[in-house]
Design a protein around this motif. Structure first.
Motif, mmCIF file in Angstrom:
data_model
loop_
_atom_site.group_PDB
_atom_site.id
_atom_site.type_symbol
_atom_site.label_atom_id
_atom_site.label_comp_id
_atom_site.label_asym_id
_atom_site.label_seq_id
_atom_site.Cartn_x
_atom_site.Cartn_y
_atom_site.Cartn_z
ATOM 1 N N TYR A 1 0.845 -1.197 0.000
ATOM 2 C CA TYR A 1 0.000 0.000 0.000
ATOM 3 C C TYR A 1 0.876 1.241 0.000
ATOM 4 C CZ TYR A 1 -4.480 -2.335 0.507
ATOM 5 O OH TYR A 1 -5.609 -3.077 0.265
ATOM 6 N N ASP B 1 1.256 3.572 1.920
ATOM 7 C CA ASP B 1 1.917 3.909 3.184
ATOM 8 C C ASP B 1 3.039 2.934 3.528
ATOM 9 O OD1 ASP B 1 0.492 1.683 3.855
ATOM 10 O OD2 ASP B 1 -0.662 2.605 5.467
ATOM 11 N N ALA C 1 1.026 -5.850 1.932
ATOM 12 C CA ALA C 1 -0.222 -6.566 2.179
ATOM 13 C C ALA C 1 -0.227 -7.937 1.502
ATOM 14 C CB ALA C 1 -1.420 -5.735 1.712
ATOM 15 N N ASN D 1 -7.790 -11.264 10.641
ATOM 16 C CA ASN D 1 -7.913 -9.873 10.195
ATOM 17 C C ASN D 1 -6.559 -9.371 9.728
ATOM 18 O OD1 ASN D 1 -10.113 -9.378 12.915
ATOM 19 N ND2 ASN D 1 -10.686 -9.366 10.778
ATOM 20 N N LYS E 1 -6.667 -10.728 2.686
ATOM 21 C CA LYS E 1 -7.702 -11.379 1.877
ATOM 22 C C LYS E 1 -8.412 -10.384 0.966
ATOM 23 C CE LYS E 1 -9.901 -12.755 5.578
ATOM 24 N NZ LYS E 1 -9.088 -12.120 6.626
ATOM 25 N N GLN F 1 -16.944 -6.501 0.698
ATOM 26 C CA GLN F 1 -17.108 -6.802 2.119
ATOM 27 C C GLN F 1 -18.313 -6.060 2.707
ATOM 28 O OE1 GLN F 1 -13.352 -6.744 4.006
ATOM 29 N NE2 GLN F 1 -14.114 -7.249 6.016
ATOM 30 N N HIS G 1 -14.858 -15.445 7.662
ATOM 31 C CA HIS G 1 -14.400 -15.792 9.004
ATOM 32 C C HIS G 1 -15.323 -16.839 9.618
ATOM 33 C CE1 HIS G 1 -11.409 -12.674 9.249
ATOM 34 N NE2 HIS G 1 -12.285 -11.755 8.911
HETATM 35 N N1 LIG Z 1 -6.069 1.283 1.935
HETATM 36 C C1 LIG Z 1 -5.082 0.758 2.697
HETATM 37 N N2 LIG Z 1 -3.976 1.473 2.949
HETATM 38 C C2 LIG Z 1 -2.980 0.958 3.676
HETATM 39 N N3 LIG Z 1 -2.975 -0.256 4.228
HETATM 40 C C3 LIG Z 1 -4.055 -1.034 4.023
HETATM 41 C C4 LIG Z 1 -5.168 -0.560 3.248
HETATM 42 N N4 LIG Z 1 -6.091 -1.524 3.216
HETATM 43 C C5 LIG Z 1 -5.588 -2.546 3.943
HETATM 44 N N5 LIG Z 1 -4.362 -2.265 4.423
HETATM 45 C C6 LIG Z 1 -3.489 -3.135 5.246
HETATM 46 O O1 LIG Z 1 -3.149 -4.256 4.468
HETATM 47 C C7 LIG Z 1 -3.236 -5.453 5.243
HETATM 48 C C8 LIG Z 1 -4.207 -6.412 4.596
HETATM 49 O O2 LIG Z 1 -5.514 -5.860 4.656
HETATM 50 P P1 LIG Z 1 -6.802 -6.602 4.083
HETATM 51 O O3 LIG Z 1 -7.917 -5.635 4.108
HETATM 52 O O4 LIG Z 1 -6.460 -7.201 2.777
HETATM 53 O O5 LIG Z 1 -7.006 -7.720 5.191
HETATM 54 P P2 LIG Z 1 -8.160 -8.813 5.307
HETATM 55 O O6 LIG Z 1 -7.495 -10.109 5.301
HETATM 56 O O7 LIG Z 1 -9.219 -8.569 4.308
HETATM 57 O O8 LIG Z 1 -8.695 -8.501 6.775
HETATM 58 P P3 LIG Z 1 -10.200 -8.596 7.369
HETATM 59 O O9 LIG Z 1 -10.438 -10.007 7.701
HETATM 60 O O10 LIG Z 1 -10.110 -7.786 8.611
HETATM 61 O O11 LIG Z 1 -11.116 -8.027 6.355
HETATM 62 C C9 LIG Z 1 -3.674 -5.006 6.624
HETATM 63 O O12 LIG Z 1 -2.535 -4.973 7.441
HETATM 64 C C10 LIG Z 1 -4.227 -3.634 6.442
HETATM 65 O O13 LIG Z 1 -3.960 -2.833 7.562
#
Ligand SMILES: Nc1ncnc2c1ncn2[C@@H]1O[C@H](COP(=O)(O)OP(=O)(O)OP(=O)(O)O)[C@@H](O)[C@H]1O
Ligand SMILES: [Mg+2]
Lengths: 246, 254, 327
Positions: A14, A16, A20, A40, A44, A85, A192
Motif C-alpha cells: 500500500y 503507506d 499486504a 484480520n 484477503k 465486504q 471468518h
Molecule cells: N487502503 C489501505 N492502505 C494501507 N494499508 C491497508 C489498506 N487496506 C488494507 N491495508 C493493510 O493491508 C493489510 C491487509 O488488509 P486486508 O484488508 O487485505 O485484510 P483482510 O485479510 O481482508 O482482513 P479482514 O479479515 O479484517 O477483512 C492489513 O494490514 C491492512 O492494515
C-alpha cells in the motif's frame, strides 16, 4: 483444462508502505467453490481486489487462461464478479434494479436485453421483489442478495465474495449458503465463518501475513486445530468439522 | 444554512407534475425564477400572482402547502437581514407606526423577501416532485456536462451518510457537555472534521472500486431514458408562460 | 453567505453569471485533458464534505455565525480546477434542491463561494508554500493562511458586487467594513478547519493531497504536527493584523448604523451629480461623504482579488500535472 483463476507470485504494497501481499500463490479450478480463510489483516480483501485489476501489484493474475494486463482489463472485469465486504460500498444507484443494471449497461447492453439480465440476476438470488426499492432502505440480508445480484448480472466466470455472511443472522446465513450452492459458477468465498465455509466449500485456503499458508479439503483444514490456532481461527464452541451438516 | 435530511425533500405522490420528465421541470423552474427576479419590485400585485401560481403548482402536485411553508423557514436569515434594511438604509424617511424608516429601505426589504420567498418556494416544489438523481439526469439533458453531474451524484449519495455521521458526533459531543460558544472552543469540531473527511473519502474510494469492478469507465450509463413529448413541454411551460403574461400585464398597467 | 434571488440587480446577476460560466467551462476544459477518473468520486466526497460542513454554523462573536466556504480546502486537496468545480456543484445543488441561495443568484454565489475562494485561495496557497518550509506542517500552515485569505477575498468580492448591483440604500463602505470585518473572524474558523482537515488527510493519506504532491510521502508521517493552540493564536494574530490594516482604509467611511441613517439626502444629490454616468449603483455610493475613498478601497480589493484568482488559475494551468489523485 485451464484453471478458472490463478495468481502467481503476487506482491503488493500500500502507498503507506504496508506489505499486504507477499508472494501469493493460488489456483481455483473451474466449477469449484473455495473458501479463503485467515485472520484480520491477512490480506484477503487486498487479494480479492487484485483478482479483477482494481489493485495492481507485481506477479500475475490469470482468469480462464487470460493473463490480466492493461489491454484486457475490461474483459477481466467482465469475467470476475466481485461482491464487496460492505454491501453499502457496492450499492449506490437509486434503486436496486438500476444498481443491478449498472454493470451490464457498462458492457453496452441496453433495452429489453438489459431488463432481462436484471430480472434473471435478481431471480437467481430470489430477490425479484427488491427491484424497485432504494438500496439504503434494505435490511442487511436483502442488501447482500442485491449485491450478489449486481455481480451476477455481469454473467461472470468467477464470483469472488468478501465476507458474505457478516451481519447476517443465523437463518440468513443458511439461506445465503443455499442460494450460493444453486449458482453454477466458480467461487472464491472469503469468510471468518468456518461453519459456513464447511457448508459451502469443498476446498479451503488459509492466508496469513500476505501469504497462502495452507490449503486442502475444508474438512481436513478445519479439523487441524493446531493449524487453526496458529492463524487465529477457531470453530465455534462445541462445533467439529466432522459433525456439522456438510 | 441548513439542508434538511435528504429524504424529507421529496414527497412521494403520483401527480402530473411528478411524472413530467425532469429536464422539463428544471427548465420550467429556472425560467419562472428568472421572470420573478427580473420583475420590478414596484409591481407588487405581480408578486402576489406569482405566489398564487407556484402555490397552485404545489396544490396540483398534491403537496401540502404547510410542507412548503415549513421548508421555507430556511430563508429566515434573509428575512432577518431584510428587516434590518428599513432601519439601516439612508434616504427619505417615512413614519411606520411611529417608527422612522427609510422608504427605499422598505422597498429593498420587500424586494428581497418577495423574490427570495418565491425562489425558495420554486426550489422546494421542484425538489418535492423530483427525486435528486432525476434532477441531476435532467440537468444532464439540459447540457450540463457529465463530469459536473457525476460529481453531484457522488456528493448527494454521500451527503446522507455524512449527515447521519455528523448527527451522531454532535450528540456524542453534546452528551459530554460540549456546547461551543467561542471560536477557541472549536477544537473538537476541527478534529472530528478531519476524521470525518478521511472516513468519507475512503468510503468513496471503496464505492468507486465497486463501480470499476462492474466495468465503469467514467461515464454513468443512461438508465433513465424518458424523452419528453411535445405535450410535456407544453405542460412544463404553463408556469413560466403565465408568469410572463403577469409580468407584461404589470408593466402595461403600472 | 448564500444570497437569495433578487439580492443584487439583474445586470450584476447576468455579469457575474457570465464570469462564473466562463471560468467553470475553462476548468472543465482543463480537466478533460488530464482527468484521472479516480478524481471524480474524490471530488464528490470533497463536495459532500463541504456541503455538510456548511451546515455547521460556527459562532464568531456576539450573535453572528459563519460557515465554512471550503473553496481553498477543495482546491488544495483536489487541485484548483477540480476544487472550483466541486464547490460549484455544492452551490448549485444547494440552490436547486435545498432552496439555499437563489437560482438567479447563482452567478454571484458561485463566483463568491466557489471561484474566488478556490482560485484565489489556491493562488495564496502557492505563495505561502514558497515562504514556508516544504514539510507537512508547512502545507498545513499554508492551507490555513490560504483559507483565511480566501474568506476575506470572498467578502471583498461580495462588497464589490454590491457596489455595482446594490438593491438597497446601504453604502459600499458599510457593506465592506461589515462583511470584511466579520469575515476576518469567520476566516479564522475557515483557517483552522481547512488546516486540520488537510492535516488529517496528510497524516493518513498523503498520497491524495494535490497541494502536497511535491512532498516525500514517507517523510510526512514522521513529522511533528503544529499544536492547535499555536495554530489558532497565529491565525488570530494574522486576522487581527489584516483587519487593522483594512479598517485603517475604511475608517473614514460612515461607522455605525445611526450615522448613516442620519445622513441627509444632500450628500446623495451631490453624489448623483458626481457619478452621473457611472456604472456603480446609486445605492452603494449614496450617503458617503467620501466616495472616492470607497472607490479606491474597492479598486484595491478588486485588483487584489483579480491578481490572486489569476495567479491561482495560472499556477493551475502551468502545473496541470499536479492535478492528480491516488494511483
Ligand atoms: N487502503 C489501505 N492502505 C494501507 N494499508 C491497508 C489498506 N487496506 C488494507 N491495508 C493493510 O493491508 C493489510 C491487509 O488488509 P486486508 O484488508 O487485505 O485484510 P483482510 O485479510 O481482508 O482482513 P479482514 O479479515 O479484517 O477483512 C492489513 O494490514 C491492512 O492494515
Ligand atoms: Mg477484508
Amino acid at each position: 483444462m485451464t484453471a478458472a483463476l490463478e495468481a502467481h507470485a503476487l506482491e503488493f504494497r500500500y502507498p503507506d508502505g504496508r506489505m499486504a501481499l507477499d508472494g501469493v500463490e493460488l489456483v481455483v479450478d473451474r466449477g469449484h467453490r473455495v473458501a479463503l480463510l485467515g485472520p484480520n489483516g491477512a490480506g484477503k480483501t487486498t487479494l480479492a481486489l487484485h483478482l479483477n485489476g482494481i489493485l495492481r501489484g507485481s506477479g500475475s493474475v490469470v482468469i480462464g487462461g487470460l493473463e490480466l494486463n492493461d489491454e484486457n482489463l475490461a474483459e477481466i472485469r467482465r469475467r470476475v464478479g466481485l461482491v464487496f465486504q460492505d454491501a453499502n460500498d457496492q450499492l449506490f444507484m437509486p434503486t436496486v434494479a438500476e444498481d443491478v443494471a449498472f454493470g451490464p449497461a457498462n458492457l453496452g447492453i441496453d433495452g429489453d436485453l438489459l431488463d432481462r439480465r436484471v430480472e434473471e440476476a435478481l431471480g437467481r438470488v430470489d430477490a425479484m421483489a427488491l427491484a424497485p426499492r432504494p438500496p439504503h432502505h434494505l435490511s442487511g440480508g436483502e442488501k447482500r442478495s442485491a449485491a450478489i445480484a449486481t455481480a451476477l448480472a455481469m454473467e461472470p466466470q468467477v464470483l469472488v465474495l468478501d465476507e458474505p455472511t457478516s451481519g447476517l443472522d443465523p437463518q440468513g446465513r443458511r439461506e445465503l449458503a443455499e442460494t450460493l450452492r444453486t449458482l453454477d459458477v466458480t467461487m472464491l468465498v472469503i469468510t471468518h465463518d468456518l461453519p459456513f465455509a464447511l457448508a459451502l466449500c469443498e476446498k479451503s485456503v488459509i492466508m496469513d501475513d500476505g501469504r497462502v499458508v495452507a490449503e486442502g479439503p475444508t474438512k481436513e483444514v478445519l479439523d487441524n486445530e493446531n493449524l487453526l490456532r496458529r492463524h487465529r481461527l477457531e470453530m465455534p464452541f462445541g462445533f467439529r468439522a466432522g459433525s456439522s451438516p456438510g | 444554512m441548513g439542508a434538511g435530511h435528504a429524504h424529507a425533500l421529496y414527497v412521494h405522490e403520483h401527480s402530473l407534475v411528478h411524472h413530467l420528465p425532469p429536464q422539463v421541470k428544471v427548465a420550467s423552474a429556472i425560467a419562472f425564477v428568472i421572470i420573478v427576479a427580473t420583475t420590478p419590485r414596484e409591481d407588487v400585485w405581480a408578486f402576489v400572482a406569482y405566489g398564487a401560481a407556484i402555490g397552485s403548482v404545489a396544490l396540483f402536485s398534491r403537496i401540502e402547502l404547510r410542507f412548503v411553508l415549513v421548508r421555507m423557514l430556511g430563508i429566515l436569515p434573509f428575512i432577518a437581514f431584510a428587516s434590518l434594511l428599513p432601519f439601516v438604509a439612508s434616504g427619505e424617511q417615512v413614519d411606520v407606526f411611529g417608527v422612522a424608516m427609510s422608504r427605499s429601505g422598505l422597498w429593498a426589504a420587500w424586494n428581497v423577501v418577495a423574490k427570495a420567498s418565491l425562489g425558495a418556494a420554486t426550489s422546494i416544489v421542484l425538489a418535492a416532485t423530483t427525486e435528486v438523481p432525476d434532477i441531476l439526469a435532467g440537468l444532464n439533458k439540459l447540457k450540463v456536462p457529465a463530469l459536473f453531474t457525476s460529481i453531484a451524484g457522488f456528493m448527494v449519495r454521500y451527503l446522507e451518510l455524512m449527515v447521519e455521521e455528523i448527527g451522531r458526533m454532535r450528540v456524542a459531543m453534546a452528551s459530554r457537555g460540549y456546547d461551543p460558544r467561542w471560536i477557541w472552543q472549536a477544537r473538537p469540531i476541527a478534529a472530528s472534521t478531519g476524521a470525518l473527511f478521511i472516513r468519507s473519502y475512503e468510503r468513496g474510494e471503496r464505492v468507486y472500486d465497486a463501480m470499476l469492478a462492474r466495468g465503469y469507465t467514467g461515464e454513468m450509463p443512461d438508465l433513465r431514458r424518458r424523452d419528453p413529448s411535445r405535450r410535456d413541454w407544453v405542460v412544463g411551460s404553463l408556469l413560466p408562460a403565465s408568469a410572463l403574461i403577469v409580468a407584461l400585464l404589470a408593466r402595461v398597467i403600472t | 453567505m448564500h444570497a437569495p434571488d433578487g439580492f443584487l440587480n439583474a445586470g450584476t446577476a447576468v455579469a457575474t453569471g457570465a464570469i462564473s460560466v466562463g471560468t467553470v467551462s475553462l476548468a472543465l476544459r482543463q480537466l478533460r485533458q488530464t482527468i484521472n477518473e479516480k478524481q471524480v468520486p474524490l471530488a464528490g466526497i470533497a463536495a459532500a464534505f463541504v456541503f455538510a460542513a456548511q451546515m455547521f454554523n460556527f459562532p464568531v462573536a456576539a450573535g453572528t455565525t459563519g460557515h465554512l466556504l471550503g473553496g481553498a480546502l477543495a482546491a488544495i486537496l483536489l487541485g484548483p480546477h477540480m476544487g472550483a468545480i466541486a464547490v460549484t456543484v455544492v452551490v448549485v445543488v444547494q440552490a436547486i434542491v435545498f432552496a439555499d441561495g437563489g437560482l438567479t443568484a447563482l452567478g454571484y454565489n458561485v463566483l463568491n463561494m466557489a471561484i474566488v475562494p478556490a482560485y484565489g485561495g489556491y493562488g495564496a496557497f502557492r505563495l505561502f508554500r514558497r515562504l514556508l518550509p516544504a514539510t507537512g506542517s508547512g502545507v498545513m500552515a499554508a492551507t490555513g493562511l490560504a483559507g483565511l485569505v480566501s474568506v476575506a477575498m470572498s467578502a471583498m468580492a461580495f462588497s464589490i458586487e454590491w457596489l455595482f448591483g446594490a438593491t438597497a440604500p446601504v453604502s459600499f463602505a458599510q457593506v465592506f467594513t461589515g462583511m470584511v470585518g466579520v469575515h476576518f473572524l469567520i476566516g479564522v474558523g475557515e483557517a483552522v478547519i481547512s488546516a486540520m482537515a488537510i492535516g488529517a488527510v496528510l497524516a493518513s493519506r498523503p498520497d491524495i493531497v494535490a497541494g502536497a504532491a511535491d512532498l516525500d510521502i514517507a517523510r510526512i508521517g514522521g513529522e511533528r504536527r503544529i499544536p492547535l493552540r499555536t495554530f489558532i493564536i497565529g491565525a488570530l494574530a494574522v486576522a487581527l493584523f489584516l483587519g487593522a490594516v483594512v479598517s485603517q482604509f475604511a475608517i473614514d467611511g460612515p461607522d455605525g448604523l445611526e450615522s448613516v441613517a442620519g445622513e441627509t439626502g444632500l450628500a446623495k444629490v451631490a453624489q448623483d451629480h458626481a457619478l452621473d454616468t457611472s456604472i456603480f449603483s446609486d445605492y452603494a455610493t449614496a450617503g458617503l461623504d467620501n466616495e472616492s475613498l470607497s472607490l479606491a478601497i474597492a479598486g484595491i480589493a478588486g485588483v487584489m482579488i483579480v491578481l490572486a484568482v489569476g495567479w491561482g488559475i495560472l499556477a493551475a494551468v502551468r502545473d496541470r500535472g499536479g492535478d492528480r489523485a491516488a494511483t
